[in-house]
Motif scaffolding. Structure first.
Motif, PDB file in Angstrom:
ATOM      1  N   GLU A 195     -40.370   8.305   3.271  1.00 22.40           N
ATOM      2  CA  GLU A 195     -39.603   8.797   4.430  1.00 22.40           C
ATOM      3  C   GLU A 195     -38.210   8.182   4.378  1.00 22.40           C
ATOM      4  N   GLN A 196     -37.188   9.040   4.335  1.00 21.38           N
ATOM      5  CA  GLN A 196     -35.816   8.538   4.208  1.00 21.38           C
ATOM      6  C   GLN A 196     -35.234   8.077   5.538  1.00 21.38           C
ATOM      7  N   ASN A 197     -35.687   8.703   6.634  1.00 23.60           N
ATOM      8  CA  ASN A 197     -35.036   8.485   7.931  1.00 23.60           C
ATOM      9  C   ASN A 197     -35.745   7.440   8.779  1.00 23.60           C
ATOM     10  N   HIS A 198     -35.041   6.957   9.791  1.00 25.90           N
ATOM     11  CA  HIS A 198     -35.658   6.028  10.732  1.00 25.90           C
ATOM     12  C   HIS A 198     -36.847   6.692  11.424  1.00 25.90           C
ATOM     13  N   GLY A 233     -21.468  14.182   5.372  1.00 25.61           N
ATOM     14  CA  GLY A 233     -22.756  14.194   4.655  1.00 25.61           C
ATOM     15  C   GLY A 233     -22.522  14.946   3.361  1.00 25.61           C
ATOM     16  N   SER A 234     -23.589  15.477   2.752  1.00 22.10           N
ATOM     17  CA  SER A 234     -23.352  16.216   1.517  1.00 22.10           C
ATOM     18  C   SER A 234     -22.533  17.482   1.796  1.00 22.10           C
ATOM     19  N   LEU A 235     -22.400  17.870   3.072  1.00 25.62           N
ATOM     20  CA  LEU A 235     -21.655  19.092   3.408  1.00 25.62           C
ATOM     21  C   LEU A 235     -20.301  18.821   4.069  1.00 25.62           C
ATOM     22  N   GLY A 295     -31.689  13.630  13.954  1.00 23.57           N
ATOM     23  CA  GLY A 295     -32.182  12.251  14.012  1.00 23.57           C
ATOM     24  C   GLY A 295     -31.264  11.222  13.369  1.00 23.57           C
ATOM     25  N   GLN A 296     -29.994  11.572  13.195  1.00 21.03           N
ATOM     26  CA  GLN A 296     -29.092  10.598  12.556  1.00 21.03           C
ATOM     27  C   GLN A 296     -28.719   9.448  13.492  1.00 21.03           C
ATOM     28  N   LYS A 297     -28.747   9.705  14.809  1.00 22.02           N
ATOM     29  CA  LYS A 297     -28.410   8.635  15.763  1.00 22.02           C
ATOM     30  C   LYS A 297     -29.338   7.426  15.530  1.00 22.02           C
ATOM     31  N   PRO A 353     -12.212  17.472  -2.069  1.00 22.81           N
ATOM     32  CA  PRO A 353     -13.299  18.167  -1.359  1.00 22.81           C
ATOM     33  C   PRO A 353     -14.571  17.306  -1.372  1.00 22.81           C
ATOM     34  N   TYR A 354     -14.842  16.623  -2.491  1.00 23.16           N
ATOM     35  CA  TYR A 354     -16.090  15.870  -2.637  1.00 23.16           C
ATOM     36  C   TYR A 354     -15.853  14.777  -3.660  1.00 23.16           C
ATOM     37  N   PHE A 355     -16.290  13.560  -3.387  1.00 24.21           N
ATOM     38  CA  PHE A 355     -16.148  12.484  -4.372  1.00 24.21           C
ATOM     39  C   PHE A 355     -17.407  12.380  -5.215  1.00 24.21           C
ATOM     40  N   GLU A 356     -17.244  12.460  -6.519  1.00 24.57           N
ATOM     41  CA  GLU A 356     -18.404  12.257  -7.412  1.00 24.57           C
ATOM     42  C   GLU A 356     -18.648  10.760  -7.598  1.00 24.57           C
ATOM     43  N   GLY A 416     -29.933  17.390  -0.429  1.00 24.37           N
ATOM     44  CA  GLY A 416     -29.754  16.263  -1.332  1.00 24.37           C
ATOM     45  C   GLY A 416     -30.498  15.027  -0.828  1.00 24.37           C
ATOM     46  N   GLY A 417     -30.474  14.869   0.490  1.00 28.87           N
ATOM     47  CA  GLY A 417     -31.110  13.703   1.120  1.00 28.87           C
ATOM     48  C   GLY A 417     -32.596  13.567   0.798  1.00 28.87           C
ATOM     49  N   HIS A 418     -33.282  14.690   0.498  1.00 28.94           N
ATOM     50  CA  HIS A 418     -34.699  14.629   0.122  1.00 28.94           C
ATOM     51  C   HIS A 418     -34.877  14.603  -1.401  1.00 28.94           C
ATOM     52  N   LEU A 451     -31.868   4.828  -4.335  1.00 27.59           N
ATOM     53  CA  LEU A 451     -30.481   5.279  -4.476  1.00 27.59           C
ATOM     54  C   LEU A 451     -30.162   5.539  -5.941  1.00 27.59           C
ATOM     55  N   ARG A 452     -29.026   6.227  -6.155  1.00 32.26           N
ATOM     56  CA  ARG A 452     -28.539   6.385  -7.527  1.00 32.26           C
ATOM     57  C   ARG A 452     -28.354   5.006  -8.134  1.00 32.26           C
ATOM     58  N   GLU A 453     -28.669   4.865  -9.418  1.00 33.49           N
ATOM     59  CA  GLU A 453     -28.604   3.568 -10.107  1.00 33.49           C
ATOM     60  C   GLU A 453     -27.212   2.922  -9.995  1.00 33.49           C
ATOM     61  N   GLY A 478     -26.489  10.190   7.676  1.00 36.49           N
ATOM     62  CA  GLY A 478     -27.611  10.667   6.859  1.00 36.49           C
ATOM     63  C   GLY A 478     -28.286   9.446   6.238  1.00 36.49           C
ATOM     64  N   ALA A 479     -29.582   9.578   5.963  1.00 33.98           N
ATOM     65  CA  ALA A 479     -30.356   8.412   5.521  1.00 33.98           C
ATOM     66  C   ALA A 479     -29.811   7.773   4.249  1.00 33.98           C
ATOM     67  N   SER A 480     -29.423   8.596   3.270  1.00 32.42           N
ATOM     68  CA  SER A 480     -28.939   8.003   2.013  1.00 32.42           C
ATOM     69  C   SER A 480     -27.648   7.251   2.246  1.00 32.42           C
ATOM     70  N   THR A 481     -26.726   7.850   3.000  1.00 31.95           N
ATOM     71  CA  THR A 481     -25.451   7.178   3.251  1.00 31.95           C
ATOM     72  C   THR A 481     -25.686   5.821   3.915  1.00 31.95           C
ATOM     73  N   ILE A 482     -26.557   5.768   4.905  1.00 27.78           N
ATOM     74  CA  ILE A 482     -26.850   4.498   5.590  1.00 27.78           C
ATOM     75  C   ILE A 482     -27.400   3.473   4.589  1.00 27.78           C
ATOM     76  N   SER A 483     -28.302   3.924   3.713  1.00 24.90           N
ATOM     77  CA  SER A 483     -28.893   2.991   2.746  1.00 24.90           C
ATOM     78  C   SER A 483     -27.861   2.532   1.720  1.00 24.90           C
ATOM     79  N   GLU A 484     -26.917   3.413   1.389  1.00 25.08           N
ATOM     80  CA  GLU A 484     -25.855   3.024   0.448  1.00 25.08           C
ATOM     81  C   GLU A 484     -24.947   1.959   1.088  1.00 25.08           C
ATOM     82  N   LEU A 485     -24.653   2.128   2.377  1.00 27.87           N
ATOM     83  CA  LEU A 485     -23.844   1.129   3.088  1.00 27.87           C
ATOM     84  C   LEU A 485     -24.550  -0.223   3.074  1.00 27.87           C
TER      85      LEU A 485
HETATM   86  C1  LIG Z   1     -27.333  17.809   8.052  1.00 24.79           C
HETATM   87  C2  LIG Z   1     -28.637  17.274   7.616  1.00 24.79           C
HETATM   88  O1  LIG Z   1     -29.675  17.940   7.649  1.00 24.79           O
HETATM   89  N1  LIG Z   1     -28.624  16.007   7.188  1.00 24.79           N
HETATM   90  C3  LIG Z   1     -29.816  15.343   6.690  1.00 24.79           C
HETATM   91  C4  LIG Z   1     -29.784  15.311   5.168  1.00 24.79           C
HETATM   92  O2  LIG Z   1     -28.611  14.576   4.867  1.00 24.79           O
HETATM   93  P1  LIG Z   1     -27.518  14.732   3.743  1.00 24.79           P
HETATM   94  O3  LIG Z   1     -28.146  15.058   2.443  1.00 24.79           O
HETATM   95  O4  LIG Z   1     -26.382  15.556   4.228  1.00 24.79           O
HETATM   96  O5  LIG Z   1     -26.970  13.193   3.869  1.00 24.79           O
HETATM   97  P2  LIG Z   1     -27.370  11.836   3.189  1.00 24.79           P
HETATM   98  O6  LIG Z   1     -26.545  10.790   3.833  1.00 24.79           O
HETATM   99  O7  LIG Z   1     -28.851  11.573   3.163  1.00 24.79           O
HETATM  100  O8  LIG Z   1     -26.865  12.061   1.682  1.00 24.79           O
HETATM  101  C5  LIG Z   1     -25.542  12.424   1.390  1.00 24.79           C
HETATM  102  C6  LIG Z   1     -25.274  12.013  -0.051  1.00 24.79           C
HETATM  103  O9  LIG Z   1     -24.079  12.650  -0.491  1.00 24.79           O
HETATM  104  C7  LIG Z   1     -23.250  11.682  -1.105  1.00 24.79           C
HETATM  105  N2  LIG Z   1     -21.842  12.128  -1.025  1.00 24.79           N
HETATM  106  C8  LIG Z   1     -21.273  12.507   0.160  1.00 24.79           C
HETATM  107  C9  LIG Z   1     -19.941  12.919   0.202  1.00 24.79           C
HETATM  108  C10 LIG Z   1     -19.186  12.913  -1.007  1.00 24.79           C
HETATM  109  O10 LIG Z   1     -18.008  13.262  -1.076  1.00 24.79           O
HETATM  110  N3  LIG Z   1     -19.797  12.529  -2.155  1.00 24.79           N
HETATM  111  C11 LIG Z   1     -21.108  12.139  -2.212  1.00 24.79           C
HETATM  112  O11 LIG Z   1     -21.618  11.775  -3.281  1.00 24.79           O
HETATM  113  C12 LIG Z   1     -23.518  10.383  -0.359  1.00 24.79           C
HETATM  114  O12 LIG Z   1     -23.117   9.271  -1.144  1.00 24.79           O
HETATM  115  C13 LIG Z   1     -25.024  10.497  -0.171  1.00 24.79           C
HETATM  116  O13 LIG Z   1     -25.719  10.020  -1.312  1.00 24.79           O
HETATM  117  O14 LIG Z   1     -30.949  14.626   4.669  1.00 24.79           O
HETATM  118  C14 LIG Z   1     -31.045  13.250   5.095  1.00 24.79           C
HETATM  119  C15 LIG Z   1     -32.289  12.635   4.455  1.00 24.79           C
HETATM  120  O15 LIG Z   1     -33.482  13.227   4.904  1.00 24.79           O
HETATM  121  C16 LIG Z   1     -31.071  13.161   6.625  1.00 24.79           C
HETATM  122  O16 LIG Z   1     -31.001  11.796   7.014  1.00 24.79           O
HETATM  123  C17 LIG Z   1     -29.859  13.896   7.205  1.00 24.79           C
HETATM  124  O17 LIG Z   1     -29.929  13.844   8.611  1.00 24.79           O
END
Ligand SMILES: CC(=O)N[C@H]1[C@@H](OP(=O)(O)OP(=O)(O)OC[C@H]2O[C@@H](n3ccc(=O)[nH]c3=O)[C@H](O)[C@@H]2O)O[C@H](CO)[C@@H](O)[C@@H]1O
Length: 350
Positions: free
Chosen positions: A115-118, A190-192, A285-287, A242-245, A12-14, A160-162, A262-269
């Motif tokens: 590039e999503q990541n640092h 993360g997404s998992l 590379g999340q550190k 299990p997962y928040f939409e 999802g992150g890509h 990010l999502r709109e 994960g890069a998206s989560t950091i950018s959302e914060l």
């Molecule tokens: C394990 C792995 O390989 N992780 C990589 C993967 O991240 P991964 O896709 O797991 O993580 P990201 O933080 O980039 O994205 C997670 C997304 O899921 C959403 N979300 C999460 C939980 C939930 O209940 N509901 C929901 O909507 C978050 O809001 C976010 O938009 O790709 C990213 C972007 O290249 C990398 O930075 C991560 O290191």
């Protein structure tokens, strides 16, 4: 006639950043095509959003077989791009983008990278020298780039999502029925999901829930719900899924967030100016992503071994209004605006 090819896939992150940009391009009436693999989640996510998708047969470069597949896929990509005649290509990192990027070089089609990541991934490292522009999420990525290439780089934040734009904390709290004196903690992996975080939440359940002013929203991850929650008898006011939409709404309403980096989560914060307690999933590379927030005093970082301490720290911070405000103000300094809009402009798409 303008036509833009998006090449992306894997997690999802890509994929989601590519979709946010593609939606802006489509709104302008411009033709788009996605090229990914036929094996991974892009094959479902992209067509579900009504974009045209072609999946190539590529695998991570770990064996002779995968190298042969990469060569065959590159030949297919060259044929495909000759037929489709895109005017611009944008790639979002990882091995999936390699065939299209080689084809772009062979056919001299201008291409862009995001590039999503640092820390830049390998595929982007290989191709950035030939790119028209490279869109990066975090300023510090530039530190590892040679001076002569720096002018290609544009710091745009992650698309990010709109729904993450224009959110108001007070309104979102009202919608969720949260009182002014209640403190909201959001927990997402993360997404998992994130097993270590879940285990620590269960261990600390009593401490978290005995304070009636704490409102917990906790996503366990799609596959971890049963294993994480079967020992909890009473959820009280906690919302456990299990997962928040609706992460944009929940994150906007929250006072602090416990999550991976994960890069998206950091950018959302960053977009929602949220204080956070981060437990990076280190080997991808999340550190380094987490460091971006900690460096400005917008987050605290813990490890898989210290998650219980991370929860104690969260409970302490969430009770200090001045600390929450301090962290939030610091996160705000990293905001870049609507990244997808900036990228579309930078690509000269009118
Ligand atoms: C394990 C792995 O390989 N992780 C990589 C993967 O991240 P991964 O896709 O797991 O993580 P990201 O933080 O980039 O994205 C997670 C997304 O899921 C959403 N979300 C999460 C939980 C939930 O209940 N509901 C929901 O909507 C978050 O809001 C976010 O938009 O790709 C990213 C972007 O290249 C990398 O930075 C991560 O290191």
């Amino acid at each position: 006639m303008e036509k833009v090819v998006f090449t992306t896939g894997g997690t999802g992150g890509h994929i989601y950043p590519a979709l946010s940009i593609a939606k802006k391009v489509r709104e302008k009436g411009i033709d788009t095509l996605f090229i990914g693999t036929k094996h991974r989640m892009e094959k479902d996510i992209v067509p579900n959003e009504n974009f045209r998708f072609i999946g190539l047969d590529v695998l991570p470069l770990r064996s002779v077989k995968s190298v042969i597949k990469m060569i065959t896929a590159t030949i297919s990509a060259i044929k495909l791009l000759k037929k489709e005649k895109p005017t611009k290509i944008i790639a979002f990192g990882n091995y999936i983008t390699i065939p299209v990027l080689i084809a772009a070089n062979v056919l001299r089609i201008p291409y862009y990278l995001q590039e999503q990541n640092h820390t830049m991934g390998q595929a982007n490292k290989w191709f950035y020298k030939g790119a028209k522009k490279v869109f990066i999420a975090f300023e510090n990525t530039l530190e590892s780039i040679k001076e002569k290439y720096k002018s290609k780089f544009v710091v745009t934040g992650n698309p990010l999502r709109e729904e993450f734009y224009g959110k108001n904390k007070r309104e979102e709290r009202q919608k969720l029925g949260i009182k002014d004196d209640e403190r909201v903690i959001l927990v997402i992996g993360g997404s998992l999901g994130a097993k270590n975080i879940n285990e620590a939440i269960v261990k600390k359940w009593k401490t978290i829930t005995e304070d009636g002013r704490i409102r917990l929203f906790w996503a366990t991850g799609k596959d971890n719900y049963e294993a994480s929650t079967y020992r909890i008898r009473d959820f009280g006011t906690a919302v456990v899924e299990p997962y928040f939409e609706n992460v944009p709404e929940l994150m906007a309403a929250s006072d602090i967030v416990i999550c991976r980096a994960g890069a998206s989560t950091i950018s959302e914060l960053i977009q929602l100016e949220k204080p956070s307690v981060l437990i990076p999933y280190d080997f991808v590379g999340q550190k380094e992503n987490a460091d971006v927030l900690e460096y400005v005093n917008g987050a605290k970082i813990f490890t898989n071994e210290t998650v219980e301490k991370a929860i104690d720290e969260t409970l302490s911070i969430v009770r200090q209004a001045s600390m929450l405000e301090f962290m939030s103000e610091n996160v705000k300094t990293l905001k870049k605006g609507n990244s997808a809009e900036i990228i579309v402009n930078e690509m000269g798409i009118k």
